[in-house]
Design a protein around this motif. Structure first.
Motif, PDB file in Angstrom:
ATOM      1  N   ASN A  73     -51.445 -12.308  56.061  1.00 49.99           N
ATOM      2  CA  ASN A  73     -52.128 -13.544  55.673  1.00 49.99           C
ATOM      3  C   ASN A  73     -51.618 -14.073  54.342  1.00 49.99           C
ATOM      4  OD1 ASN A  73     -53.721 -13.639  57.959  1.00 49.99           O
ATOM      5  ND2 ASN A  73     -55.414 -12.503  57.032  1.00 49.99           N
ATOM      6  N   LEU A  74     -51.323 -13.151  53.421  1.00 44.96           N
ATOM      7  CA  LEU A  74     -50.779 -13.591  52.130  1.00 44.96           C
ATOM      8  C   LEU A  74     -49.485 -14.378  52.318  1.00 44.96           C
ATOM      9  CD1 LEU A  74     -51.269 -10.552  49.686  1.00 44.96           C
ATOM     10  CD2 LEU A  74     -52.313 -12.815  49.513  1.00 44.96           C
ATOM     11  N   VAL A  75     -48.607 -13.825  53.137  1.00 38.84           N
ATOM     12  CA  VAL A  75     -47.328 -14.510  53.403  1.00 38.84           C
ATOM     13  C   VAL A  75     -47.575 -15.846  54.090  1.00 38.84           C
ATOM     14  CG1 VAL A  75     -45.158 -14.372  54.653  1.00 38.84           C
ATOM     15  CG2 VAL A  75     -46.073 -12.335  53.507  1.00 38.84           C
ATOM     16  N   LYS A  76     -48.507 -15.845  55.069  1.00 35.97           N
ATOM     17  CA  LYS A  76     -48.792 -17.067  55.826  1.00 35.97           C
ATOM     18  C   LYS A  76     -49.301 -18.177  54.902  1.00 35.97           C
ATOM     19  CE  LYS A  76     -52.528 -17.198  58.308  1.00 35.97           C
ATOM     20  NZ  LYS A  76     -53.502 -16.922  59.384  1.00 35.97           N
ATOM     21  N   PHE A  77     -50.233 -17.849  54.013  1.00 37.29           N
ATOM     22  CA  PHE A  77     -50.783 -18.880  53.133  1.00 37.29           C
ATOM     23  C   PHE A  77     -49.781 -19.274  52.042  1.00 37.29           C
ATOM     24  CE2 PHE A  77     -54.938 -16.942  54.547  1.00 37.29           C
ATOM     25  CZ  PHE A  77     -55.275 -17.997  55.377  1.00 37.29           C
ATOM     26  N   GLN A  78     -48.982 -18.289  51.632  1.00 35.71           N
ATOM     27  CA  GLN A  78     -47.951 -18.612  50.634  1.00 35.71           C
ATOM     28  C   GLN A  78     -46.955 -19.627  51.208  1.00 35.71           C
ATOM     29  OE1 GLN A  78     -45.448 -15.341  49.597  1.00 35.71           O
ATOM     30  NE2 GLN A  78     -44.233 -16.502  48.130  1.00 35.71           N
ATOM     31  N   LYS A  79     -46.492 -19.387  52.429  1.00 38.19           N
ATOM     32  CA  LYS A  79     -45.538 -20.304  53.062  1.00 38.19           C
ATOM     33  C   LYS A  79     -46.199 -21.654  53.347  1.00 38.19           C
ATOM     34  CE  LYS A  79     -42.118 -17.454  53.052  1.00 38.19           C
ATOM     35  NZ  LYS A  79     -40.983 -17.700  52.109  1.00 38.19           N
ATOM     36  N   GLY A  80     -47.474 -21.605  53.733  1.00 41.86           N
ATOM     37  CA  GLY A  80     -48.188 -22.851  53.965  1.00 41.86           C
ATOM     38  C   GLY A  80     -48.316 -23.666  52.693  1.00 41.86           C
ATOM     39  N   TYR A  81     -48.536 -22.973  51.596  1.00 40.50           N
ATOM     40  CA  TYR A  81     -48.653 -23.659  50.305  1.00 40.50           C
ATOM     41  C   TYR A  81     -47.306 -24.277  49.910  1.00 40.50           C
ATOM     42  CZ  TYR A  81     -50.122 -24.478  45.473  1.00 40.50           C
ATOM     43  OH  TYR A  81     -50.438 -25.078  44.278  1.00 40.50           O
ATOM     44  N   GLU A  82     -46.239 -23.502  50.118  1.00 39.77           N
ATOM     45  CA  GLU A  82     -44.894 -24.009  49.788  1.00 39.77           C
ATOM     46  C   GLU A  82     -44.565 -25.243  50.635  1.00 39.77           C
ATOM     47  OE1 GLU A  82     -42.339 -20.720  50.425  1.00 39.77           O
ATOM     48  OE2 GLU A  82     -42.908 -19.667  48.576  1.00 39.77           O
ATOM     49  N   ALA A  83     -44.936 -25.201  51.914  1.00 42.32           N
ATOM     50  CA  ALA A  83     -44.665 -26.347  52.794  1.00 42.32           C
ATOM     51  C   ALA A  83     -45.461 -27.563  52.348  1.00 42.32           C
ATOM     52  CB  ALA A  83     -45.003 -25.982  54.232  1.00 42.32           C
ATOM     53  N   ALA A  84     -46.745 -27.339  51.959  1.00 44.69           N
ATOM     54  CA  ALA A  84     -47.574 -28.454  51.494  1.00 44.69           C
ATOM     55  C   ALA A  84     -47.000 -29.049  50.217  1.00 44.69           C
ATOM     56  CB  ALA A  84     -49.005 -27.973  51.283  1.00 44.69           C
ATOM     57  N   ALA A  85     -46.508 -28.178  49.346  1.00 48.00           N
ATOM     58  CA  ALA A  85     -45.905 -28.661  48.100  1.00 48.00           C
ATOM     59  C   ALA A  85     -44.666 -29.500  48.401  1.00 48.00           C
ATOM     60  CB  ALA A  85     -45.546 -27.475  47.205  1.00 48.00           C
ATOM     61  N   ARG A  86     -43.923 -29.104  49.444  1.00 43.44           N
ATOM     62  CA  ARG A  86     -42.734 -29.876  49.809  1.00 43.44           C
ATOM     63  C   ARG A  86     -43.141 -31.262  50.340  1.00 43.44           C
ATOM     64  NH1 ARG A  86     -37.655 -27.035  52.450  1.00 43.44           N
ATOM     65  NH2 ARG A  86     -37.894 -26.117  50.374  1.00 43.44           N
ATOM     66  N   ILE A  87     -44.258 -31.331  51.060  1.00 49.30           N
ATOM     67  CA  ILE A  87     -44.753 -32.639  51.517  1.00 49.30           C
ATOM     68  C   ILE A  87     -45.004 -33.543  50.318  1.00 49.30           C
ATOM     69  CG2 ILE A  87     -46.729 -33.820  52.576  1.00 49.30           C
ATOM     70  CD1 ILE A  87     -47.012 -31.432  54.452  1.00 49.30           C
TER      71      ILE A  87
END
Length: 477
Positions: free
Chosen positions: A447-461
């Motif tokens: 879950n940590l990895v999943k939310f970390q990647k989700g956060y990075e993707a949102a930041a890219r948006i």
């Protein structure tokens, strides 16, 4: 507008992923926290916006709830088993204390004193005029009386300790009830705060209710529409919303002097409203032992150690006195109607030699007539009580006391067997609940990895949208 909409979507995505990361971090931090139930963030798509030229367009994501994995089924089963386990533990402690008071098997126990007492009269019947043998019989009688009194006082002291323990436990339970009601109140306030606050309070409340079941037996819990726990003990409501009832220990005394302890629900003025009848737990155990096991005047018909001891003392006094009152001492010229044991107050607490024979071996009435010091009729009669099958409950003194000790041992064995069984069940239930509510580090790492990647993707948006808006602004220069 589309660019700004994308920024809003990116912002919401950042917030949602950050919340998910926070929930996961909290799970990992509380992996060793007793009573903690793991949580997860529930993501929900936000309501779309209508664009006249394009139709509906998504607006992003939000965390709609923080779900707790706590299961009421496991909590209930664990509470019910805990109440039984606590009751068996309390039974085991009390019965071990009783066995310590009885001091059996031992050469200093009551069984040995009874045997030596009747044996001393058997020996005395061989030489009834012997002063040393008479003194030995008096000493054996005194030792028997002392042992019975010491045992009775030991049981009575244990009974007093049991009463004090109930009183202390009621104070603890009243504190738990108040804490549960206070936590209910906090839940009503927490629902307007952060999403995970209510779950944290629920965990604390579940721990308090579990502790309550240890004392009060089967605890029934219902959760209302506002998330408040209403708690019932033995069919009586003790917590309703933010209100907590108060328990009080009271004692009644019958006309025959039998003291009975009871636990009452009381109003603000301390007036009893209803009496609780816990079915298990430490309350049930303590009340059973105070009102039955350790009550020398018990009339319930249950197995009472103190009542059995009292019956034994009364039977010994009456049987021995019935024989001695017919006898003559060495110097008597008329029938003295002399008792061996005092008949002023007959019970296990007061049994003692009669003043007329205590320290006066010549007064010991052993002969069937005056002027015949060698007559051993009474001595044989007292010695014969040892083999009297009608002594008490259709048994000889030795058999009655042996049966009495067997009942104590059986009760102790039942408590230990019940404790062993409920301990095994407790381990199984706790393992099953932990599999549901416990934190799994492997799962949380994913879950940590999943939310970390989700956060990075949102930041890219956000970054991409910012660059696009910058380009548009520059075109207008």
């Amino acid at each position: 507008m589309t660019g700004f909409n994308s920024l809003e979507i990116g912002k919401r995505a950042l917030q949602a992923q950050q919340t998910g990361l926070g929930v996961t971090s909290n799970n990992i931090a509380n992996i060793n926290t007793p009573g903690y139930a793991r949580q997860t963030a529930i993501f929900t798509e936000t309501s779309p916006t209508l664009i006249p030229t394009s139709g509906f367009i998504g607006t992003g994501v939000m965390v709609s709830a923080i779900k707790s994995f706590r299961e009421e089924y496991f909590d209930r089963e664990i509470r019910n088993n805990l109440s039984r386990k606590s009751g068996y533990e309390a039974d085991d402690r009390t019965l071990q204390s009783i066995e310590t008071v009885l001091r059996e098997p031992s050469e200093y126990g009551l069984d040995d004193s009874i045997t030596k007492f009747f044996s001393s009269f058997q020996d005395l019947s061989l030489e009834p005029e012997s002063i040393p043998r008479r003194e030995l019989a008096l000493n054996a009688g005194q030792n028997l009386a002392d042992e019975i009194r010491a045992t009775a006082n030991g049981l009575n002291e244990l009974r007093g300790q049991t009463f004090d323990k109930i009183n202390t436990q009621i104070g603890t339970v009243n504190g738990l009830l108040k804490e549960i009601a206070d936590l209910n109140k906090q839940i009503t306030l927490a629902q307007a705060q952060s999403l995970d606050t209510t779950n944290t309070i629920n965990n604390e409340r579940s721990k308090r209710i579990e502790q309550l079941s240890q004392y009060a037996g089967t605890v029934f819990v219902s959760i209302d529409n506002h998330g408040l726990a209403n708690v019932t003990i033995a069919g009586n409501s003790v917590v309703t919303g933010t209100f907590a009832a108060t328990l009080k220990l009271n004692e009644t005394i019958s006309g025959a002097g039998e003291r009975t302890a009871k636990i009452d629900l009381v109003d603000n003025g301390g007036t009893p409203l209803v009496t609780l009848s816990p079915d298990s737990g430490e309350f049930a155990s303590a009340l059973k032992h105070y009102n039955v096991t350790l009550d020398d005047k018990d009339t319930s018909g249950g197995f009472s150690v103190a009542k059995n001891l009292s019956d034994l003392a009364v039977a010994i006094v009456n049987k021995v006195n019935a024989a001695s009152v017919t006898g003559f001492g060495l110097d008597d010229t008329v029938a003295p109607n002399r008792n061996f044991f005092s008949s002023t107050s007959i019970d296990a607490f007061s049994i003692d030699l009669d003043a007329a024979v205590k320290g006066q071996p010549r007064n010991l009435p052993l002969a069937n007539a005056t002027g015949v010091p060698g007559d051993n009729t009474v001595a044989r009669a007292i010695a014969g009580i040892a083999n009297d099958p009608t002594f008490l409950s259709g048994q000889t003194p030795a058999n009655y006391y042996t049966s009495f000790l067997n009942k104590v041992a059986n009760a102790g064995g039942d408590a230990q067997s019940g404790l062993k069984t409920t301990s095994l069940i407790a381990d199984q239930l706790n393992a099953q609940r932990e599999a549901v509510i416990g934190v799994n580090l492997d799962e949380e790492a994913i879950n940590l990895v999943k939310f970390q990647k989700g956060y990075e993707a949102a930041a890219r948006i956000v970054n991409t949208t910012s660059e696009m808006l910058g380009t548009l602004i520059n075109l207008g220069r």
